[in-house]
Each structure stands twice: as structure tokens, then as C-alpha cells.
Design an enzyme around this catalytic site. Structure first.
Site, mmCIF file in Angstrom:
data_model
loop_
_atom_site.group_PDB
_atom_site.id
_atom_site.type_symbol
_atom_site.label_atom_id
_atom_site.label_comp_id
_atom_site.label_asym_id
_atom_site.label_seq_id
_atom_site.Cartn_x
_atom_site.Cartn_y
_atom_site.Cartn_z
ATOM 1 N N ASP A 56 -26.569 9.069 -0.275
ATOM 2 C CA ASP A 56 -27.088 7.762 -0.696
ATOM 3 C C ASP A 56 -26.122 7.131 -1.692
ATOM 4 O O ASP A 56 -25.935 7.617 -2.798
ATOM 5 C CB ASP A 56 -28.476 7.976 -1.324
ATOM 6 N N HIS A 72 -8.554 17.487 8.807
ATOM 7 C CA HIS A 72 -9.349 18.719 8.732
ATOM 8 C C HIS A 72 -8.644 19.796 7.908
ATOM 9 O O HIS A 72 -9.289 20.719 7.392
ATOM 10 C CB HIS A 72 -9.618 19.231 10.151
#
Length: 431
Positions: A380, A163
């Protein structure tokens, strides 16, 4: 091949990790991490589920792996390693050594996963690359990727990332760029790698009281008693009627004039969590949540800013105050804590961390984050968009506001907590 552990008959077989290096030579040297990056040095995992499509997934490993090598040329710090600099601060050494990539398979159909919001971390943990417990976060790769191909031709992408390198929006930009390359498209948003905008001032100036850094010393007995329990994931839905009812309740005493869905859900869930923990009236309860800074600085953050462009603001009061006063009290606290987050306040907080090295996320009663502005379901790689996305690793007392379907006004939350607390939380929350 080495096998992962079993969980409820769900078995994933993983290859030995291969190291994917940037496709071409990248810059070396040390890469600066801001104070907001410093205190978020922990691994966050997410899994993306892709149903079978008309395109065969036989070459999914190669396509995603090759695109990873190419995207790492632009995001080259992720291919380096975390070290402690001469000043005691964490810094990334840009070695270009690459990131682990694991090819995994399972004899299960993708349908075996079911609804990921009702899954468990034993199954989810098999879909991301996890290392045995190590002595130091310095030994854990900044990024690790696993692709698991299912018997039906569907697959799951598991991303484990430190993170300190990214916030949610930055992570999505990285994954979107990676997916664009996989499809042969140019990158829409190139990363802006200079984090100097978030540096502490040369002469630290703490100009505000910073309650978000308050450390709760005595945790509720209900937390310490549940240390050996498993983490559960559950989702809850605030429908439009319930949201309107809560907003009316928050505004009925006239203390506040308006209230957003985010604010009322945050305030209400914090209060429910505090009640569920059966806290003593004088115990301190703390809500922590991130606020996006991109538009709050002048000038605004550059497009594609690579790093944590968020600040963790907080609400702090006694459990007795929170649970006995009207909902407007909690709502006003949340609203006020959001208003606090100006450029001046954040610069003061960055300097506060520089001087005191206290982490606002070190102790909290509830940590709440919103995923509603993150385009998780649009990534995608050439096999269509994911049908599900889920957190891959647990943490105590977490709450995520999930993305809304277009036109839908309900608010869905996902909560992660220990089993006995979850049972109490379910009994107390009224939805």
C-alpha cells in the site's frame, strides 16, 4: 511525449524516462553477486493494479518517485550498473546514477484491464518500461519503474528488475519498504547487503551429483516448431476435491506416506507438461523449481538479506518413465529433490557453478515457482492495497502457484506457454 504501441485498442502514452537518483549520497565501489545471482541475470517484470480510492491520485507520480529516491538510499546497489569484473564475473558498480522512472497515462478506465490472469503480454508489456532488444544485459537498467494513471484515477505500478539483484521475497521487502516510505512510515525491514554467505569456497569441493545442472541438448520438436507463436497466460484451479484425489492416487501404492499440496501439484503439472509436449519415451524431461534457503543454513540468513536466497533444485528422468509410471514416482522425485537441499548440498552446487558455469535454468521442461508465500497484495503506497498483481513479461513453460485467499484450500496455478502448447495442455490437464 512518446506513445507506446497499440494492442487491441489499448493505448498507453509514456513520458520520456527521468532518472531518479538516491536522495542522499551512497556508498560507491563494487557490489558482489553470488553464483546463484550470476545465473539469474534476466529481467523480471511485475505489474500492480490499484483501484481508485477516496484519496486523489493526482500526485501519485510525485509521491512514488520521491519515495523511490529515498528507498534507493538503503537499496543503493539498484541505482548502479552491471559490469563484467576483471575475473569475468558479473558485478554491480555502485555509481548511484539512478533508475529510469516513466510517467504514463491512458484514457481507459482501470476496468479495461479485466482479469489480469486472462490478459496478454501485449497489454501487460505496455505497463512496464521495456527497452528495445539490446546486445547485452549490461545495457539494461537493474531497476526501471513505470506508473500508469488511468482515466478513473486508478493506477498501475510496473516494476522491471534484474533477477540477479533479488529473489521473490527480497523483491517484496524492497517494494514494501518503498511503500512504507511513501506513506511516511519507518522501514520495517532494512536490507542486509553483505552476500558473503553465498560465496563459493576458496577451494571448490563438489560433493554431490548435481542433476539440476543437466543440460537437455535436444529440445522436443513441439517446442522448436512453436518458436514464432505468441505466449499465452492461463490460470487453472485445483479444488480441494481434486487435490485430495491426486494425493490419494499418489499414495495408493504405498511408496509414499504423505504428500503436500505443493508437491502433488508440482509432480502432476510436470507430468501433464511432458505429455502435452508429446515427447519421445527416451527424451529427458526436467522440472526445475526454487527452494528458499533462509532457514536451511546454520546460522540462518540475516533478516532482510538482499540477494537470491534460493536454490533451483531439479528432477530429471526420461519422458517414458514419468508418463508411464504411477503418480507416486513423480511425487517421490519432487520430495527427494526438496530433501536434497541442505546447506552442504547448496555449497557443493555453488562450487559446481564456480567450476563449470552451467545454469540449472538453461534448459527445462517445466519451471515452477510458488508465489503463495509472497505478500503481493499487501503493498500500500497510500491508495490502498493492489487488487491484482501479475507477471509482466513472458517466458517458456512457466508455472506459478498463486497466493491463496485466507481460509481457502484450493490451489490456483498460472501457466505461461506458447499458444499451440497451451491448447494441448488444456486438453490434457483434468481439473
Amino acid at each position: 511525449m512518446e506513445s507506446a504501441g497499440k494492442n487491441e485498442n489499448f493505448l498507453v502514452t509514456k513520458s520520456v524516462p527521468v532518472i531518479v537518483k538516491p536522495a542522499s549520497k551512497t556508498n560507491g565501489g563494487l557490489f558482489f553477486l553470488s553464483n546463484v545471482d550470476q545465473y539469474q541475470c534476466l529481467i523480471i517484470s511485475t505489474v500492480y493494479s490499484y483501484k481508485p480510492s477516496t484519496r486523489s491520485s493526482d500526485n501519485v507520480f510525485e509521491v512514488i518517485k520521491q519515495a523511490l529516491a529515498e528507498v534507493l538510499v538503503h537499496y543503493y546497489p539498484l541505482a548502479g550498473k552491471l559490469i563484467v569484473g576483471s575475473d569475468g564475473r558479473l558485478v554491480v558498480e555502485c555509481t548511484g546514477e539512478g533508475v529510469p522512472f516513466i510517467e504514463a497515462t491512458t484514457t481507459h478506465e482501470l476496468e479495461a484491464l479485466g482479469n489480469l490472469t486472462k490478459s496478454n503480454f501485449g497489454i501487460l508489456g505496455q505497463l512496464v518500461h521495456t527497452l528495445p532488444p539490446t546486445k547485452s544485459i549490461l545495457e539494461v537498467p537493474l531497476l526501471a519503474i513505470q506508473v500508469t494513471r488511468f482515466n478513473c484515477g486508478g493506477f498501475v505500478l510496473g516494476v522491471a528488475i534484474n533477477h540477479s539483484m533479488v529473489d521473490g521475497l527480497c523483491a517484496m521487502e524492497f517494494i514494501s519498504s518503498w511503500a512504507e516510505i511513501a506513506k511516511g512510515s519507518p522501514i520495517t525491514v532494512l536490507p542486509f547487503l553483505d552476500r558473503a554467505v553465498m560465496k563459493a569456497r576458496e577451494h571448490p569441493k563438489i560433493e554431490f551429483p548435481h542433476h539440476e545442472f543437466f543440460q537437455i541438448k535436444d529440445l522436443p520438436k513441439t517446442i522448436t516448431a512453436s518458436e514464432d507463436e505468441i505466449f499465452l497466460i492461463k490460470s487453472f484451479s485445483f479444488n480441494v476435491e481434486r487435490l485430495e484425489q491426486l494425493k490419494r492416487s499418489a499414495m495408493e501404492d504405498g511408496l509414499i506416506e504423505r504428500c503436500s499440496s505443493f508437491v502433488v501439484v508440482a509432480a502432476y503439472t510436470w507430468r501433464i507438461m511432458t505429455e502435452s509436449l508429446k515427447m519421445e519415451a527416451d527424451e529427458m524431461t526436467k522440472l526445475v523449481f526454487p527452494v528458499d534457503l533462509r532457514s536451511k543454513f546454520n546460522p540462518p540468513f540475516p533478516k532482510g538479506y538482499f540477494g537470491n536466497a534460493i536454490f533451483h533444485t531439479g528432477c530429471l528422468c526420461s519422458a517414458g518413465e514419468l508418463t508411464s509410471k504411477p503418480l507416486s514416482f513423480a511425487v517421490q522425485m519432487v520430495q527427494d529433490s526438496i530433501k536434497l537441499v541442505t546447506e552442504d548440498y547448496v555449497r557443493s552446487a555453488i562450487d559446481h557453478y564456480e567450476v563449470n558455469r552451467k545454469n540449472p535454468m538453461a534448459t527445462y521442461t517445466l519451471f515452477l515457482s510458488t508465489w503463495s508465500k509472497l505478500d503481493f497484495l499487501t503493498t500500500d503506497f497510500g491508495w490502498g492495497k493492489p487488487n491484482q498483481v501479475m507477471l509482466g513479461n513472458p517466458g517458456p513453460n512457466l508455472c506459478f502457484i498463486l497466493p491463496q485467499e485466507e481460509g481457502k484450500k484450493d490451489v490456483d496455478i498460472l501457466v505461461v506457454m506458447k499458444e499451440s502448447l497451451m491448447n494441448t495442455f488444456e486438453d490434457v490437464i483434468q481439473l
